[in-house]
Design a protein around this motif. Sequence first.
Motif, mmCIF file in Angstrom:
data_model
loop_
_atom_site.group_PDB
_atom_site.id
_atom_site.type_symbol
_atom_site.label_atom_id
_atom_site.label_comp_id
_atom_site.label_asym_id
_atom_site.label_seq_id
_atom_site.Cartn_x
_atom_site.Cartn_y
_atom_site.Cartn_z
ATOM 1 N N UNK A 103 -2.993 -4.620 64.568
ATOM 2 C CA UNK A 103 -3.730 -5.617 63.770
ATOM 3 C C UNK A 103 -3.151 -5.732 62.356
ATOM 4 N N UNK A 104 -2.826 -4.573 61.754
ATOM 5 C CA UNK A 104 -2.350 -4.596 60.371
ATOM 6 C C UNK A 104 -0.821 -4.588 60.262
ATOM 7 N N UNK A 105 -0.120 -4.796 61.379
ATOM 8 C CA UNK A 105 1.348 -4.872 61.355
ATOM 9 C C UNK A 105 1.758 -6.342 61.418
ATOM 10 N N UNK A 106 2.795 -6.689 60.652
ATOM 11 C CA UNK A 106 3.303 -8.065 60.712
ATOM 12 C C UNK A 106 4.670 -8.050 61.395
ATOM 13 N N UNK A 107 5.191 -9.243 61.657
ATOM 14 C CA UNK A 107 6.566 -9.325 62.157
ATOM 15 C C UNK A 107 6.716 -10.019 63.492
ATOM 16 N N UNK A 108 7.880 -9.758 64.097
ATOM 17 C CA UNK A 108 8.276 -10.493 65.308
ATOM 18 C C UNK A 108 7.428 -10.137 66.520
ATOM 19 N N UNK A 109 6.945 -11.185 67.161
ATOM 20 C CA UNK A 109 6.244 -11.028 68.430
ATOM 21 C C UNK A 109 6.696 -12.174 69.327
ATOM 22 N N UNK A 110 6.970 -11.854 70.587
ATOM 23 C CA UNK A 110 7.370 -12.902 71.531
ATOM 24 C C UNK A 110 6.147 -13.280 72.356
#
Length: 238
Positions: A103-110
């Motif tokens: 929840x508190x992590x950002x960045x690349x998601x496919x």
Amino acid sequence: MERLQKVIAHAGIASRRKAEEIISNGRVKVNGEVITELGTKVGKKDVVEVDGVPIYQEEPVYYLFYKPRGVISAVTDDKNRRVVTDFFPEVTERIYPVGRLDYDTSGILILTNDGDFSQKLAHPKHQIDKVYVAKVKGIADQKNLYPLTKGIVLEGKKTAPARYDIISSDKKSETSIVELTIHEGRNHQVKNMLQAVGLPVQKLKREKYGELTLKGLKPGEYRRLNAKEIKNLLHQAK
Ligand code: URA
């Protein structure tokens, strides 16, 4: 026309191998008739049912999303928090995330609707490198990070060797920025690895997924993956 097992796998119901089993076990109907023959071809207008539930035949789609912090990596949330698919209001296909970011992590998601692709990428044995950048409490140095390059035991299981780079340290606030490259995807893995070497994570971002980066995207934005990128990911997942 597509092979039945491919259509079932694309619908995200099972991997292609599992789909073959489901067909052989007589759990699939095409236009109301039980089909057990593998390789039977079906078209877009054929009604395919698995255990009596119709599946939708959609074109497979693949997106690279810059997940912001404070968003759940799921398609629904029982606490009504924002979920990743809220950022795709105009996409009609039933997409879902491949793996998860906290929840508190950002960045690349496919995100994709291709179950077969998703299972291949999420398979624990795959070797796709993911690069994370973490802000940690403490001064990172070779000594505290070195054990991660050999693997450490987390919840009774050794992690695969990781690579790291110390980007910076700030003596005044006693924090550091560390880049960590891993290819596994255990729950909270980066946070747990860094915590285990005495560097609790304050902020975490996934900057690279294989060759893919966040270039050109702002948090909350997405773009389609092109055919070459999809092919490369599948190749790396072997
Ligand atoms: N590792 C973590 O600890 N959290 C993530 O979201 C991804 C990897």
